[in-house]
Design an enzyme around this catalytic site. Structure first.
Site, PDB file in Angstrom:
ATOM      1  N   LYS A 153       0.500   6.444   7.147  1.00 12.00           N
ATOM      2  CA  LYS A 153       0.116   7.803   6.753  1.00 12.00           C
ATOM      3  C   LYS A 153       0.130   8.717   7.968  1.00 12.00           C
ATOM      4  O   LYS A 153      -0.061   8.248   9.088  1.00 12.00           O
ATOM      5  CB  LYS A 153      -1.309   7.795   6.167  1.00 12.00           C
ATOM      6  CG  LYS A 153      -1.425   7.183   4.805  1.00 12.00           C
ATOM      7  CD  LYS A 153      -2.873   7.224   4.327  1.00 12.00           C
ATOM      8  CE  LYS A 153      -3.027   6.578   2.962  1.00 12.00           C
ATOM      9  NZ  LYS A 153      -2.351   7.284   1.875  1.00 12.00           N
ATOM     10  N   ARG A 189      -2.090  -0.451  -6.269  1.00  9.88           N
ATOM     11  CA  ARG A 189      -1.549  -1.025  -7.510  1.00  9.88           C
ATOM     12  C   ARG A 189      -1.165  -2.489  -7.338  1.00  9.88           C
ATOM     13  O   ARG A 189      -1.123  -3.236  -8.311  1.00  9.88           O
ATOM     14  CB  ARG A 189      -0.357  -0.187  -7.984  1.00  9.88           C
ATOM     15  CG  ARG A 189       0.801  -0.164  -7.038  1.00  9.88           C
ATOM     16  CD  ARG A 189       1.769   0.958  -7.324  1.00  9.88           C
ATOM     17  NE  ARG A 189       1.265   2.264  -6.883  1.00  9.88           N
ATOM     18  CZ  ARG A 189       1.890   3.420  -7.088  1.00  9.88           C
ATOM     19  NH1 ARG A 189       3.036   3.446  -7.725  1.00  9.88           N
ATOM     20  NH2 ARG A 189       1.376   4.541  -6.641  1.00  9.88           N
TER      21      ARG A 189
HETATM   22  N1  BES Z   1      -5.301   5.570  -1.308  1.00  4.56           N
HETATM   23  C1  BES Z   1      -4.130   6.330  -1.534  1.00  4.56           C
HETATM   24  C2  BES Z   1      -4.332   7.485  -2.507  1.00  4.56           C
HETATM   25  C3  BES Z   1      -5.227   8.610  -2.049  1.00  4.56           C
HETATM   26  C4  BES Z   1      -4.690   9.775  -1.528  1.00  4.56           C
HETATM   27  C5  BES Z   1      -6.594   8.527  -2.204  1.00  4.56           C
HETATM   28  C6  BES Z   1      -5.512  10.807  -1.151  1.00  4.56           C
HETATM   29  C7  BES Z   1      -7.416   9.562  -1.819  1.00  4.56           C
HETATM   30  C8  BES Z   1      -6.884  10.705  -1.307  1.00  4.56           C
HETATM   31  C9  BES Z   1      -3.042   5.425  -2.113  1.00  4.56           C
HETATM   32  O1  BES Z   1      -3.068   4.113  -1.668  1.00  4.56           O
HETATM   33  C10 BES Z   1      -1.724   5.998  -1.697  1.00  4.56           C
HETATM   34  O2  BES Z   1      -1.461   6.035  -0.532  1.00  4.56           O
HETATM   35  N2  BES Z   1      -0.938   6.443  -2.672  1.00  4.56           N
HETATM   36  C11 BES Z   1       0.345   7.005  -2.395  1.00  4.56           C
HETATM   37  C12 BES Z   1       1.266   6.626  -3.523  1.00  4.56           C
HETATM   38  C13 BES Z   1       2.715   6.862  -3.223  1.00  4.56           C
HETATM   39  C14 BES Z   1       3.207   6.003  -2.096  1.00  4.56           C
HETATM   40  C15 BES Z   1       3.509   6.576  -4.471  1.00  4.56           C
HETATM   41  C16 BES Z   1       0.214   8.514  -2.292  1.00  4.56           C
HETATM   42  O3  BES Z   1      -0.690   9.101  -2.882  1.00  4.56           O
HETATM   43  O4  BES Z   1       0.997   9.111  -1.570  1.00  4.56           O
HETATM   44 MN    MN Z   2      -2.046   3.885   0.164  1.00  7.09          MN
END
Ligand code: BES
Ligand code: MN
Ligand code: ZN
Length: 506
Positions: A288, A362
């Site tokens: 991230k 997931r």
């Molecule tokens: N934990 C994150 C989602 C999240 C984002 C929670 C912001 C709280 C605040 C999750 O694991 C994630 O990173 N999801 C990705 C999915 C994508 C790769 C399809 C996302 O949201 O970008």
């Molecule tokens: Mn994630």
């Protein structure tokens, strides 16, 4: 905070602060300004008489409209035992809601702290207001008072921690005592469980590892006499939970699957709760951006909500059997970490091509849901901070709900309404499934940027079989940057109240 029920009136109440609720008066046609009305039964008019109409006048002059949460503090100057009288706006009578009353409870707690009151007295009259029973109003106020007093300052030096002054709340009421007592106990259990969730979400990831979370769950189980089992890597391997294990393999922290069980004497239904508990989500190899990455300590909030719900129902004892499953792991980049392009065989035999290691939640949920649904519970409900898309779609206030059974979803929506929390259903649009099946494996783990919340839920749907199931994406509502009367910036504990309400309906 201790609650006491009393009869009598605010005039003689032995409390530092007495509160009077004022409804916002609807303006008459052609009239712009509106003055609040002091409702007789809340003790306001009695006090007004004692103060020779001063209160009414003050309201009129200062244009205190009684709009929701607005307050005026009056020094009682020795005329009554209380030091201060607090006027608090309840908003329009016909708009009074559980959420609104919780906010008002929180405002009362803040004002009590402001004037260093150790005790607060207020009147809750027995007649229904806007079809709103006395028990429901009592419970909402209790929740608001406790939630509004929440602080997370245990990591600050002792002198910088807030000492809460409010110890005692005296409720003056003409309602049956048993009803009030029940409402108070419910409100306390739900609010305290919500604060427990907030603590877990706020705890830094070096202290809240998967193992630490398991220890905390063991303590909850011991205290509340729930049965618990904690699986480690070995059991996860025995179960062929390779999707779950793939996420954990980049971390030195061992993964755990926590299972708690609540079993009352009589129960017709068996419900399984599942909560994502990624104790830190760096994104893994698909790392991230560093901006706000620290907030990914709260990526275990689904698991925290589930654990706290078990704590609350162990105390409130609804007639339904509940199993809670909390898959927990870190998601870290490492030489051993799973990586984009890897193809992993999940517990149910489906192969998953990794597109993004940041779509890790997931993976944990897939294997857990496949295991849980093999046990044929009547309903499965999972909660997860799953997609940033939920944050964009609904903002901080709403949880998204999706699932394969509309009756279950309707029940959850109705429970959220009664609990004063906000949930919005999104469509589980099957036509988007094609986006998850175009790789060399059965599934890809990311459907890309569009309709993220929906495609993530479609992914999960591949692991629940025919079981009636609903999924809450709490990525938006589990954490607040804005903060409010009810919750400072940080973890919110959102959805504990809704789940407890839902489970109490069996
Ligand atoms: N934990 C994150 C989602 C999240 C984002 C929670 C912001 C709280 C605040 C999750 O694991 C994630 O990173 N999801 C990705 C999915 C994508 C790769 C399809 C996302 O949201 O970008
Ligand atoms: Mn994630
Ligand atoms: Zn995550």
């Amino acid at each position: 905070m201790h609650f006491q029920i009393a009869s009598g009136s605010l005039i003689s109440a032995e409390a530092d602060l007495v509160a009077i609720g004022c409804f916002q008066k609807e303006p008459l046609d052609g009239q712009k300004k509106s003055h609040p009305v002091l409702e007789r039964a809340d003790g306001g008019s009695e006090l007004d008489r004692l103060f020779d109409g001063e209160i009414s006048e003050l309201i009129a002059k200062e244009n205190f409209t009684g709009s929701e949460g607005k307050t005026r503090l009056i020094f009682a100057a020795g005329k009554i035992p209380a030091r201060y009288i607090l006027l608090v706006g309840l908003g329009k009578k016909k708009e009074l809601s559980v959420g609104g009353l919780k906010r008002i409870g929180a405002v009362l707690a803040k004002q009590a702290q402001e004037v260093k009151a150790a005790s607060l007295s207020l009147v809750v009259q027995k007649d229904a207001i806007a079809n709103f029973s006395v028990a429901a109003r009592m419970q909402a106020l209790v929740e608001g008072l406790i939630l509004g007093s929440y602080r997370f300052d245990r990591y600050r030096e002792a002198s910088a921690r807030t000492k809460l002054t409010l110890e005692k709340v005296v409720v003056i009421s003409n309602a049956p005592r048993a009803q009030l007592e029940k409402a108070i106990i419910r409100g306390q259990a739900i609010a305290e469980a919500t604060c427990f969730t907030r603590d877990l979400s706020n705890t830094p990831p070096n202290d809240l590892t998967p193992m630490a979370l398991a220890k905390i769950a063991e303590n909850v189980a011991k205290q509340e006499r729930l049965t618990i089992t904690v699986w480690g890597k070995k059991e996860l391997q025995d179960q062929k939970m390779n999707a779950f294990l793939a996420v954990a393999q980049g971390s030195v922290e061992p993964p755990v699957l926590i299972h708690l069980n609540y079993k009352p004497k009589k129960a017709k239904y068996r419900i399984a709760l599942v909560g994502k508990a990624v104790t830190f989500d760096s994104g893994g190899i698909s790392i991230k951006p560093s901006r706000n990455m620290h907030e990914m300590k709260s990526d275990m909030s689904g698991g925290a909500v589930v654990l706290a719900t078990m704590l609350a129902i162990a105390q409130l004892k609804p007639d339904v059997a509940v199993d809670a499953y909390i898959p927990s792991s870190e998601n870290m980049p490492d030489a051993k970490a799973f990586k984009p392009g890897d193809i992993i065989t999940a517990r149910n035999g489906k192969t998953i091509e990794i597109i993004s290691t940041d779509a890790e939640g997931r993976m944990l949920l897939a294997d857990t849901l496949s295991y849980v649904t093999d046990g044929k519970p009547d309903y499965v409900i999972d909660l997860a901070t799953l997609t940033g898309g939920a944050v964009y779609a609904l903002g901080e206030i709403y949880a998204a709900v999706l699932g394969n059974d509309q009756r279950l979803i309707d029940r959850l929506l109705s429970a959220s309404h009664d609990a004063g929390e906000s949930v919005w259903q999104l469509p589980l649009e099957k036509r988007y499934l094609s986006g998850l099946t175009k790789g060399p494996a059965d599934l890809v783990n990311s459907g890309g940027g569009m309709a993220q919340t929906i495609t993530a839920t479609l992914f999960l749907s591949q692991f629940v079989g025919q079981t009636k199931w609903a999924h809450f994406d709490i990525a938006a509502c589990a954490w607040t940057n804005e903060g409010s009367e009810l919750c400072p910036k940080g973890g919110t504990g959102s959805m504990v109240a809704t789940l407890v309400e839902f489970l109490s309906g069996f």
